[in-house]
Design an enzyme around this catalytic site. Structure first.
Site, mmCIF file in Angstrom:
data_model
loop_
_atom_site.group_PDB
_atom_site.id
_atom_site.type_symbol
_atom_site.label_atom_id
_atom_site.label_comp_id
_atom_site.label_asym_id
_atom_site.label_seq_id
_atom_site.Cartn_x
_atom_site.Cartn_y
_atom_site.Cartn_z
ATOM 1 C CD GLU A 237 61.761 66.343 81.317
ATOM 2 O OE1 GLU A 237 60.615 66.739 81.612
ATOM 3 O OE2 GLU A 237 61.963 65.396 80.522
ATOM 4 C CE LYS A 292 57.378 69.544 78.969
ATOM 5 N NZ LYS A 292 57.397 68.203 79.586
ATOM 6 C CB CYS A 344 60.614 66.162 77.585
ATOM 7 S SG CYS A 344 60.412 64.374 77.357
#
Length: 409
Positions: A237, A292, A344
């Site tokens: 990330e 995301k 994440c």
């Protein structure tokens, strides 16, 4: 005399709460130190559930307080990188108090059945969008299958133990240990995927003086993967600590490399006055961007009404805007195999695992340097293992700041 008696009983309450919290947290800390001992994990789980249903309300309050700290003290560590280190003790105290109140609420009435139901309900409660309190993970590396149905059955069976019906309790626990309802494991793909190690300190990585070194490290790992005849290389990330779609030279270099290997890398994405935490997929000279879906509460978005959101961003984040999230998870194909993107925090969110269809593989990228050294990577891995088992998916996890791994159901 009354004062001394009150102090004595308060100490007893604290000790009961601490012992319960320690038992409830032991499997996580054993995993942190690399131990997966089924008998110890099982005993700690069963004893902690017994005490949670048995102890008085005040002791349960302290139990929740210590659980909040033992499980989530590490959240405060990210404040070091916003020049807000003075808030670390307050954030730790905040998590302790939140879970102390939640544990207190489950005993709102003196009814063991209601307490059992409400405690099970905590597994579904996500205060402010934070969803890492999942007691189901304590079933991992125990003699029970890890899922909510089994957790519910174990909690309900514990009622028999509290009521001193030990024989019935023992029979129930033995039967539950034979329950297997999770889907069958999905075989790993035959794609040769490289997950290189990255250990960039957060301060180092985002210091503009180190930008060239960080970029060189990324391309070094790509070149090594090519030399080793890998088909895919995954980088963490925000491995490129800038808005990648605005850096034409780096973007073109990655597109050229993608003729030799598929490159999956994390970086920020900016368009139409919106910032997104994204994964860039470079394949055969083409680019796909996957952003995301589930943002980190109070890290990437403030989960409060706009008036409070603007105030917090102004005071603590120098007026920075929240990130913008994608509406749906992104999937992409490598050698005709479908992968779902995860970045994440969202990899530990059940939302990401719903409506998978025929997709049985997830590539997740993380930056755990925000929180290390702490139990955060361990807790994250336990959550990924839980969802891998429940949904029967394989997870390839590439991380900066802790060890990479592949999880199979």
């Amino acid at each position: 005399m009354f004062f001394l008696k009150r102090v004595y009983f308060n100490k007893i309450n604290i000790i009961k709460g601490l012992i319960t919290a320690l038992l409830f947290s032991t499997p996580i800390y054993l995993a942190y130190f690399g131990f997966e001992i089924k008998i110890i994990n099982t005993i700690c789980l069963l004893l902690s559930l017994y005490f949670i249903l048995k102890i008085d309300r005040i002791s349960l309050f302290y139990s929740g307080f210590f659980v909040g700290i033992l499980w989530f003290y590490w959240v405060s560590f990210s404040f070091r990188y916003y020049d807000l280190s003075y808030l670390i003790p307050l954030v730790i105290l905040f998590f302790g108090l939140v879970y102390a109140l939640l544990f207190l609420l489950i005993s709102i009435k003196d009814n063991i059945y209601l307490r059992a139901i409400l405690f099970f309900g905590l597994a579904f409660l996500n205060p402010f969008g934070f969803n890492w309190f999942k007691p189901d993970i304590l079933l991992l590396d125990s003699y029970f299958e890890a899922n909510k149905i089994v957790l519910a059955l174990v909690i309900l069976s514990t009622i028999f133990l509290v009521k001193k019906r030990v024989f019935i309790y023992t029979i129930c626990i033995i039967i539950i240990s034979f329950i297997h309802i999770n889907p069958k494991p999905t075989p790993l793909s035959n794609i040769d995927i490289s997950l290189p190690n990255f250990y960039f300190n957060q301060d180092y990585k985002w210091n503009r003086k180190n930008l060239a070194a960080v970029i060189d490290k990324n391309f070094k790992q790509i070149n090594e993967a090519i030399e080793n005849n890998k088909e895919v290389v995954v980088l963490p990330e925000t491995t490129f600590p800038f808005i990648l779609n605005k850096q034409e030279f780096v973007l073109q270099s990655l597109l050229e490399k993608s003729h030799k290997i598929t490159i999956i890398a994390g970086a920020l994405y900016y368009k139409d006055d919106e910032y997104k935490n994204s994964t860039y997929i470079f394949k055969a000279g083409n680019l796909q961007v996957a952003s995301k879906v589930v943002l980190v509460p109070f890290g990437e978005e403030i989960p409060l009404p706009k008036i409070f959101k603007d105030f917090i961003n102004k005071i603590f984040y120098n007026g920075a805007k929240d990130y913008t999230k994608a509406s749906t998870p992104t999937e992409y194909r490598i050698k005709n195999i479908s992968f779902r993107n995860a970045i994440c925090y969202e990899a530990t969110s059940e939302e990401l695992y719903q409506n998978l269809g025929n997709t049985k593989n997830i590539i997740a990228i993380s930056n755990n340097a925000w929180f290390t050294p702490s139990i955060e990577p361990t807790l994250q891995k336990l959550l990924l293992r839980l969802y891998s088992k429940i949904y029967g998916v394989n997870i390839y996890h590439e991380i900066n700041g802790s060890e990479n791994y592949i999880i199979t159901p």
